[in-house]
Every structure is written in C-alpha cells, then in structure tokens.
Design an enzyme around this catalytic site. Sequence first.
Site, PDB file in Angstrom:
ATOM      1  N   SER A  10      35.189  44.483  45.040  1.00 19.58           N
ATOM      2  CA  SER A  10      36.414  45.277  44.959  1.00 19.58           C
ATOM      3  C   SER A  10      36.347  46.132  43.703  1.00 19.58           C
ATOM      4  O   SER A  10      36.367  45.614  42.586  1.00 19.58           O
ATOM      5  CB  SER A  10      37.640  44.363  44.906  1.00 19.58           C
ATOM      6  N   HIS A  35      34.530  47.801  48.584  1.00 17.08           N
ATOM      7  CA  HIS A  35      35.882  47.538  49.081  1.00 17.08           C
ATOM      8  C   HIS A  35      36.857  48.315  48.208  1.00 17.08           C
ATOM      9  O   HIS A  35      36.967  48.067  47.003  1.00 17.08           O
ATOM     10  CB  HIS A  35      36.152  46.029  49.011  1.00 17.08           C
ATOM     11  N   ASP A  37      40.617  49.365  47.423  1.00 16.14           N
ATOM     12  CA  ASP A  37      42.002  48.941  47.625  1.00 16.14           C
ATOM     13  C   ASP A  37      42.964  50.108  47.443  1.00 16.14           C
ATOM     14  O   ASP A  37      43.111  50.637  46.340  1.00 16.14           O
ATOM     15  CB  ASP A  37      42.364  47.833  46.634  1.00 16.14           C
ATOM     16  N   MET A  39      46.842  51.220  47.666  1.00 18.45           N
ATOM     17  CA  MET A  39      48.198  50.665  47.650  1.00 18.45           C
ATOM     18  C   MET A  39      49.209  51.789  47.454  1.00 18.45           C
ATOM     19  O   MET A  39      48.973  52.703  46.656  1.00 18.45           O
ATOM     20  CB  MET A  39      48.346  49.636  46.524  1.00 18.45           C
ATOM     21  N   HIS A  69      40.866  49.278  52.171  1.00 19.72           N
ATOM     22  CA  HIS A  69      41.865  48.262  52.511  1.00 19.72           C
ATOM     23  C   HIS A  69      43.222  48.906  52.271  1.00 19.72           C
ATOM     24  O   HIS A  69      43.673  49.039  51.136  1.00 19.72           O
ATOM     25  CB  HIS A  69      41.649  47.029  51.638  1.00 19.72           C
ATOM     26  N   MET A  71      46.750  48.970  51.992  1.00 17.51           N
ATOM     27  CA  MET A  71      47.971  48.198  51.766  1.00 17.51           C
ATOM     28  C   MET A  71      49.131  49.184  51.670  1.00 17.51           C
ATOM     29  O   MET A  71      49.691  49.453  50.605  1.00 17.51           O
ATOM     30  CB  MET A  71      47.819  47.348  50.505  1.00 17.51           C
ATOM     31  N   MET A 140      43.794  37.583  54.114  1.00 23.34           N
ATOM     32  CA  MET A 140      44.083  37.620  52.682  1.00 23.34           C
ATOM     33  C   MET A 140      44.215  36.197  52.150  1.00 23.34           C
ATOM     34  O   MET A 140      44.924  35.360  52.728  1.00 23.34           O
ATOM     35  CB  MET A 140      45.368  38.388  52.409  1.00 23.34           C
ATOM     36  N   GLY A 147      45.337  41.946  41.429  1.00 18.47           N
ATOM     37  CA  GLY A 147      44.140  41.155  41.247  1.00 18.47           C
ATOM     38  C   GLY A 147      44.411  39.964  40.352  1.00 18.47           C
ATOM     39  O   GLY A 147      45.482  39.822  39.765  1.00 18.47           O
ATOM     40  N   ASP A 174      39.591  37.988  51.227  1.00 22.12           N
ATOM     41  CA  ASP A 174      39.833  38.815  50.046  1.00 22.12           C
ATOM     42  C   ASP A 174      40.901  38.160  49.185  1.00 22.12           C
ATOM     43  O   ASP A 174      42.015  37.941  49.636  1.00 22.12           O
ATOM     44  CB  ASP A 174      40.292  40.215  50.498  1.00 22.12           C
ATOM     45  N   GLY A 176      40.676  36.101  45.076  1.00 23.25           N
ATOM     46  CA  GLY A 176      40.296  34.897  44.346  1.00 23.25           C
ATOM     47  C   GLY A 176      38.974  34.298  44.771  1.00 23.25           C
ATOM     48  O   GLY A 176      38.710  33.120  44.509  1.00 23.25           O
ATOM     49  N   GLY A 196      36.215  40.442  43.423  1.00 22.97           N
ATOM     50  CA  GLY A 196      36.534  41.376  42.359  1.00 22.97           C
ATOM     51  C   GLY A 196      35.912  40.987  41.046  1.00 22.97           C
ATOM     52  O   GLY A 196      34.729  41.208  40.786  1.00 22.97           O
TER      53      GLY A 196
END
Length: 221
Positions: A10, A35, A37, A39, A69, A71, A140, A147, A174, A176, A196
């Site tokens: 990520s 990846h 992200d 948002m 991704h 979001m 998820m 993050g 995705d 942790g 990440g």
Amino acid sequence: MAPQAKIGPSILNADLANLAAESQKLLDNGADYLHLDVMDGNFVPNLTFGHPMVKCLRNHIKNAYFETHMMVNSPEQWIEPMADAGVNLYTFHIEPVKDVCNVCRLVQESGMKVGLAIKPATKVEELARYMEVADVVLVMTVEPGFGGQSFMADMMPKVEWLRCNYPNIDIEVDGGVGPKTIECCAKSGANMIVSGTAVVGAPDQRQAITQMREVVQRYLK
C-alpha cells in the site's frame, strides 16, 4: 487458473513526495502490484489522492499492475478517469452502491478488472450474488480509512468461506497484515496480500515481501 500468491504494498504508507521513486523501489524489491488507496472523505473519514496523481504515477511507471481501492461513495463517478489513468484493477466497496452489477459492467467496459470489497461489518454472503462478475474480492481486516490499525483476526472466517465456495477466485486481505499475521491470512485462503508499513517501512523490503509470499505459496499448494 489456480490463485497465485501476490504481494501488493500500500503506497499510502510511502513518502508521497517521492511517490514514483518509492513505488519503483517496491517493485524492484519484488512487489507483484501496487495498491493505491483512494478515499473521498465521505465513505471513510479521510482524504487521500485521486486520478491525477495516479496518472502521474503511471507516466513514471509504465508496466506495473495498479489496483485502486476506491473507498468512495460513488465509485461509478471515477471509472473512466481511473481507466484513463492506467489502472488495471478497480476495487470498490459494495456498501454504498445501489446497483453493483451495473458498476461492475461499467468497469469491465472501461477495460479494467473488477474488485469487490467489504468492510468488517458487512456479511461475506453479501458478495455471493456478484461473484460471477468479480475478478477479485477484498476482505478488509481493519476499518477502512486509516493505516496503522490492528489486524482483525475475526475476519478470517469470511476468507475461509470464500475460498471454500469459490476456490479459483483471487481473495485479497487489507489491513494490519505483516509477518506476524500473514500465516493466519494464508491459512484461511487469502492469496493477494496488501501490506503497508510492514513492507514499506521494513529495513529490508525484499526480504519482507519474499517471506510473506513464501508463506502464502505454502498454503496454496
């Protein structure tokens, strides 16, 4: 085709001021895809970047596999801009979408692959009606939007259900995920791993990526 082990860092955890160089370094160290992200500050309480930045990154990195991704509340709004930016896999959340199949069709018509994502509170069975049009499903393992959250091991039954019922689908996790949690994910059936900080911030990125891929491959056999 049987699922393959793939590690996708990520880039939100990278130095965004040097994103092209940071991304290329990850690829040089063995990342299978990037990846990205996206948002919107509405679907999740955070704001990141959009298609202009993705297009700039694509201009610097010609051949890598890009997953966005999304979001966002209105994923249909960004299909064409992201396709134009050079995205390969367009993963969006089913929760805010009224007509998921229509969005999937638009994504396919734009030339991108379809990824369907669910938040921790969403039942995995909600995906069942869309599996015929999905290339990837994303479970998820944290609440999307920020993050650094702790891995939610109680999401693994969702992964197990998907692998049992759809043995050839690409299942992505995705949130942790790192050396301490990768075995749990792999054992449950995940083959696409978003990581990440555990990769981007690793002292040896190549070693981190290789070790996680080897764990996934062990359980795919």
